[in-house]
Write an enzyme that holds these catalytic residues in place. Structure first.
Site, PDB file in Angstrom:
ATOM      1  N   ASP A 308       0.826  -1.208   0.000  1.00 18.82           N
ATOM      2  CA  ASP A 308       0.000   0.000   0.000  1.00 18.82           C
ATOM      3  C   ASP A 308       0.858   1.254   0.000  1.00 18.82           C
ATOM      4  OD1 ASP A 308       0.901  -0.814   2.545  1.00 18.82           O
ATOM      5  OD2 ASP A 308      -0.510   0.536   3.536  1.00 18.82           O
ATOM      6  N   GLU A 309       0.310   2.291  -0.590  1.00 15.84           N
ATOM      7  CA  GLU A 309       0.839   3.654  -0.467  1.00 15.84           C
ATOM      8  C   GLU A 309       2.336   3.775  -0.728  1.00 15.84           C
ATOM      9  OE1 GLU A 309      -2.146   5.347   2.937  1.00 15.84           O
ATOM     10  OE2 GLU A 309      -0.535   4.056   3.616  1.00 15.84           O
ATOM     11  N   ALA A 310       2.828   3.107  -1.744  1.00 13.25           N
ATOM     12  CA  ALA A 310       4.246   3.260  -2.099  1.00 13.25           C
ATOM     13  C   ALA A 310       4.340   4.475  -3.011  1.00 13.25           C
ATOM     14  CB  ALA A 310       4.763   1.997  -2.778  1.00 13.25           C
TER      15      ALA A 310
END
Ligand code: NGO
Length: 497
Positions: A308-310
């Site tokens: 997530d959220e890279a």
């Protein structure tokens, strides 16, 4: 069909009806009989005895059922009834016996949770209480709607010790949840010892949000959690979140950084600002070691790789990375699960977890068309770290406020266009811990919303109605008091005084 409200069982059984007669009363002579030749079923009997002895004070010996005639007391039986599946059970209560039937120990264990809830609330007390201990006459046939009914715990933002995790396992298994997803690593802390990379735990584990001491699980600690969960038919799914959310790892090993310089430990709550260095071979050695050691500690089939959220990684490079990580997970004999962002990889992971209500679900839909199964964790419904309302002292608000009804009153098969029952593996409630520092905090956010998510995952849509549910939920309050669970008295529920 709605279950009769006075049965007050959560999750609502697939089918439950009252039978004639006064029901069964436990007394000092009650025995628990388990099917001969099944040590696992005998252990379920012993578990039940353990729960009941504390509050009833009765001896409740557990014996193996002998020949015909030995059918009085609490009788655990195995059956070949294929309709029940691994987790289904049948419960029949008459004046002479409580008979619980299932294909094996797992179904018996789920049925035992129903039996607990049919007894008076004080059965959950830790000290001896006065009876009577009556179970109403009923006939229940039950099995889950979804195979994956999870609860996720973020032990990275704030660390929670083995005892606290075990307590959470006890509470989730009471509502027939069967997956504990442990978010073991994040920017603020690395919580699992890795032999090949000892500084991950010793340095990366030494911080948490707000600057506390943090902590980590030794391998023995972690094995204790896994065993405790196994005994309650809960599968632990460990998550190592990559390629983002990795400050604790980057701070522990300079070589994992593209510039070779280790950042300081991080104790804030921002997300999306760190990434592994995707160009360096050492990164993949690191992943192979970490995933290999974690796989060896994991009896279950799944390993969560986060994803997530890279936000600092360009899309195409991100997709290649996720493909490569999946290969590492496979090489260690496990199946990868990733957050919804990973759905765009080719192939997508076998299991994709939906969470971000603001992002498009197109890639998740396409992944499902390619055969991935989806676990639903829509933040506006099952993020137990969201505030109940503006006055809630703990919690976040980015997905809005999540009241008890929001967490309960939705149908997984209708959440996302074009994604139906068969695309779904199940549902999972998230407890992120940016604002949660203690077991008390965790319980306050999980209760009373968690039982609702458990019912969403277990009960057929036809058994679920908000009006009956809120009354069944209210009837759980004395149980939580007996169990010393700290819960939120939501104004949506008609709590007993
Ligand atoms: C997001 C984020 C987490 C936060 C959480 C807080 C996912 C999958 N990534 O959910 O890092 O802790 O929100 O609600």
């Amino acid at each position: 069909m709605q279950p009769p409200v006075d049965l007050s069982v959560i999750p609502a059984p697939a089918s439950a009806r009252r039978a004639a007669g006064p029901g069964f009363a436990l007394d000092t002579s009650t025995r628990i009989l388990s099917p001969p030749g099944s040590p696992a079923a005998a252990r379920v009997g012993a578990y039940l005895a353990g729960v009941l002895r504390r509050s009833t004070g009765y001896p409740l010996p557990v014996a193996s059922a002998g020949g015909e005639g030995e059918r009085d007391g609490i009788v655990l039986e195995t059956t070949r009834d294929g309709q029940l599946g691994d987790e289904g059970y049948e419960l029949e209560v008459s004046a002479v016996a409580v008979t619980l039937r299932a294909r094996g120990a797992e179904g018996l264990f789920r049925g035992v949770q129903t039996l607990r809830q049919l007894l008076p609330a004080k059965v959950e007390d830790s000290t001896v209480q006065r009876g009577p201990w009556r179970v109403p006459a009923v006939r229940i046939v039950d099995r889950p709607r979804f195979a994956w009914r999870g609860a996720a715990l973020d032990v990275a933002r704030h660390f929670f010790g083995v005892d606290e995790v075990e307590r959470y396992i006890d509470l989730i298994s009471l509502y027939k949840l069967n997956v504990l997803h442990l978010h073991l690593t994040d920017d603020q802390g690395w919580r699992i010892a890795v032999d090949g990379w000892p500084k991950l735990a010793s340095h990366g584990g030494s911080s948490e949000v707000g600057g506390g001491r943090g902590g980590f699980y030794s391998k023995q600690d972690y094995e204790r959690i896994v065993r405790y969960a196994q005994d309650r038919y809960v599968t632990v799914v460990p998550e190592v979140d990559v390629p983002g959310h990795v400050n604790a790892a980057l701070s522990s090993y300079p070589e994992l950084n593209c510039d070779g310089r280790a950042p300081r430990l991080y104790t804030g709550t921002s997300v999306g600002f760190t990434s592994l260095c995707l160009d360096k071979p050492v990164t993949y050695r690191f992943l192979d070691d970490v995933i290999g050691e974690l796989a060896a500690l994991t009896p279950g089939p799944y390993l969560h790789v986060g994803g997530d959220e890279a936000k600092t990684v360009p899309g195409d490079r991100y997709a290649r990375f996720i493909e490569r990580v999946q290969g590492i997970v496979r090489a260690h004999g496990k199946r990868a699960i990733g957050w919804q962002e990973t759905a765009g990889a080719s192939p997508p992971p076998p299991v994709v977890q939906y969470w971000d209500i603001a992002a498009s679900a197109d890639a998740v839909r396409r992944a499902a068309q390619r055969g991935s199964k989806v676990v639903l964790s829509p933040a506006s419904k099952v993020y137990l770290d969201m505030k109940y309302d503006a006055g809630t002292r703990l919690g976040l608000e980015w997905a809005g406020h999540v009241e008890v009804r929001d967490a309960y009153d939705w149908d997984p098969a209708k959440l996302l266009d074009g994604m139906g029952e068969n695309d779904l593996l199940g549902v999972e409630a998230q407890l992120w811990s940016e604002t949660l520092r203690s077991l008390r905090d965790m319980e306050f956010m999980a209760f009373p919303r968690l039982p609702g998510v458990a019912e969403v995952g277990w009960s057929p849509a036809s058994s679920r109605h908000w009006d009956g549910y809120r009354r069944r939920l209210a009837a759980q309050a004395p149980r939580w008091s007996a169990l010393a669970v700290h819960y939120h008295r939501s104004p949506q529920i008609p709590w007993p005084r």
